[in-house]
Scaffold this motif. Sequence first.
Motif, PDB file in Angstrom:
ATOM      1  N   LEU A 266       0.837  -1.194   0.000  1.00 28.21           N
ATOM      2  CA  LEU A 266       0.000   0.000   0.000  1.00 28.21           C
ATOM      3  C   LEU A 266       0.872   1.245   0.000  1.00 28.21           C
ATOM      4  N   LYS A 267       0.623   2.149  -0.970  1.00 21.81           N
ATOM      5  CA  LYS A 267       1.357   3.411  -1.023  1.00 21.81           C
ATOM      6  C   LYS A 267       0.655   4.450  -0.158  1.00 21.81           C
ATOM      7  N   LEU A 268       1.439   5.381   0.364  1.00 19.37           N
ATOM      8  CA  LEU A 268       0.878   6.444   1.182  1.00 19.37           C
ATOM      9  C   LEU A 268      -0.113   7.278   0.379  1.00 19.37           C
ATOM     10  N   GLN A 269       0.194   7.547  -0.878  1.00 20.61           N
ATOM     11  CA  GLN A 269      -0.702   8.343  -1.703  1.00 20.61           C
ATOM     12  C   GLN A 269      -2.075   7.684  -1.835  1.00 20.61           C
ATOM     13  N   GLU A 270      -2.094   6.373  -2.050  1.00 17.56           N
ATOM     14  CA  GLU A 270      -3.369   5.680  -2.162  1.00 17.56           C
ATOM     15  C   GLU A 270      -4.131   5.718  -0.848  1.00 17.56           C
ATOM     16  N   ALA A 271      -3.419   5.525   0.269  1.00 21.33           N
ATOM     17  CA  ALA A 271      -4.082   5.557   1.572  1.00 21.33           C
ATOM     18  C   ALA A 271      -4.726   6.917   1.816  1.00 21.33           C
ATOM     19  N   VAL A 272      -4.010   7.989   1.471  1.00 21.82           N
ATOM     20  CA  VAL A 272      -4.543   9.335   1.669  1.00 21.82           C
ATOM     21  C   VAL A 272      -5.743   9.575   0.762  1.00 21.82           C
ATOM     22  N   GLU A 273      -5.643   9.181  -0.499  1.00 21.70           N
ATOM     23  CA  GLU A 273      -6.756   9.375  -1.433  1.00 21.70           C
ATOM     24  C   GLU A 273      -8.003   8.634  -0.972  1.00 21.70           C
ATOM     25  N   ARG A 274      -7.837   7.396  -0.553  1.00 12.16           N
ATOM     26  CA  ARG A 274      -8.989   6.630  -0.072  1.00 12.16           C
ATOM     27  C   ARG A 274      -9.614   7.295   1.157  1.00 12.16           C
ATOM     28  N   ALA A 275      -8.781   7.767   2.067  1.00 11.93           N
ATOM     29  CA  ALA A 275      -9.302   8.390   3.286  1.00 11.93           C
ATOM     30  C   ALA A 275     -10.026   9.697   2.971  1.00 11.93           C
ATOM     31  N   LEU A 276      -9.442  10.530   2.096  1.00  9.69           N
ATOM     32  CA  LEU A 276     -10.068  11.808   1.767  1.00  9.69           C
ATOM     33  C   LEU A 276     -11.404  11.610   1.064  1.00  9.69           C
ATOM     34  N   CYS A 277     -11.494  10.570   0.242  1.00 11.19           N
ATOM     35  CA  CYS A 277     -12.737  10.327  -0.490  1.00 11.19           C
ATOM     36  C   CYS A 277     -13.808   9.664   0.368  1.00 11.19           C
ATOM     37  N   ASN A 278     -13.414   8.777   1.257  1.00  8.39           N
ATOM     38  CA  ASN A 278     -14.376   7.913   1.933  1.00  8.39           C
ATOM     39  C   ASN A 278     -14.650   8.277   3.377  1.00  8.39           C
TER      40      ASN A 278
END
Length: 501
Positions: free
Chosen positions: A73-85
């Motif tokens: 898991l990349k940090l960018q993906e984790a942040v994007e998922r959190a900001l969206c969901n």
Amino acid sequence: MSARSTLKSAHLHRNTHSRLSVLIVPLTIGVTSSAWAMDPLLTSSAVSPTAAASMLDGSDADICVFTAVSNPLKLQEAVERALCNNPKTREAWASVKVQAAAVGTGRAAFLPTVSGNWQGTRDNVTNNVKGYPQYGSHYQTNLQNASASLTWVLFDFGGRSAALRNANALLAAAQATQRATLETVFAAVAKDYYAAQAAQAAFVAAREVEQTAGDSFHVATARVDKGVAAVSDELQAQTSYAEAVVNRTKAETDWQGALGTLASDMDLRPDVPLTMPAVADGVAPDHEFDSSVAELIEEAQRTHPAVMAAQAQVDAARAKVEQTRAEGLPVLSLVGKYSYNNQPTSLQLGFPVFPANSHEWYLGFQVTIPIFEGFGRMYQVRQAQAQTELQLDTLDEARQQAGLDVWTSYQALQGATKNVTNSETLLDIAQRSYTAAQRRYQVGAGNILELLNAQSSLAGAKRQRIQALTDWRSARLQLAAHLGRLDMRDIKTAPQLSEQP
């Protein structure tokens, strides 16, 4: 001011029976469609396509569409998922849409309102005059009544302007609050991401320490079997090994807990399998925060989203005071109306009913003057002024908190930056010390205590190195968050992490 003419039939109604079938259709000019499908007053430009579009790269409709979680898991993906969901970001996004619609309402107040009304009836009327049947009448007819009216406020002593300023200020506050919420979630998920990464690294280090302790235990057992070491060496080495097993078990538990927290941040089930990239070296101080701490504090107290939101609330409260005052002053409006009906008429009692048309129109000015409102307006103004004072105090509190947050995070970053180098030196020394102690013990020149102490120091140095790397990355993002500077560049320009789990 008004030209009104109405024809009315004069009937002596005795024992009148009427059956009416009525259809009334009110017509009002307005916008009733799906959200933002129609936006004639141009308010949708204040609303991003998604809750996270203002912080993520791009603003297309698919920005919050995700497939399976990447591995690792990349940090960018984790942040994007959190900001969206994350529910908090969605709530902030909805608040912006609410206030954008309120701005549209404020702008609409400057436009005229036009309404129409149409009524169609089937009229069945029978008039029986007792003793004078020649004067009775009976008729059936289809009646229509239509009208259109216009109202346009021309002057209201600034009430509409103040209401629009209030709505614009509240929209700015909602946008700043959304930005602050996004940055808070950004920083929180980044912190949890680094915590999960550190927990995984701590588990890997604990497993290595367990293996090292096992090797020392096997060496001590071999020396005892050969009669060149006391049995106490074997027992001490075995104790150290058992302790390493306990620490490895705890580290694994902490790792799984950290993964569950990170998954929850991304609105995933806590048991979703996640693999983190390994903690790698390569962390180096940058020049992004080279300004003095005083300059950073001043910047945060001026530009942080929470401060900007509080300032916008103050502006909204001040506009509300003006709006409340203006609502108690006269209002000048342009009014007009046109109406039509086909109500039949009769010349006089006993004569037949004849078809007729009636038209009415007027156009003029209307002045509405509030004369007495029971002193309610005075107290409403006082309430608005008190609300302004409250928002000013909230603004001061936001500035104070922003300054404190920058100070503490700046100091944390300074210490973390120094410990990046210190922990590297410590780990190098501990590794060489353990290697030397292991060789000395194997050849019989050292004792078991020296080996176990070196082994313990090496384990501690590994943990401190992992913590130092994690603390630096987290402190850097926390300071950026408290300064209101967070965006995806903070991830993309950060030191690259190893892809090996």
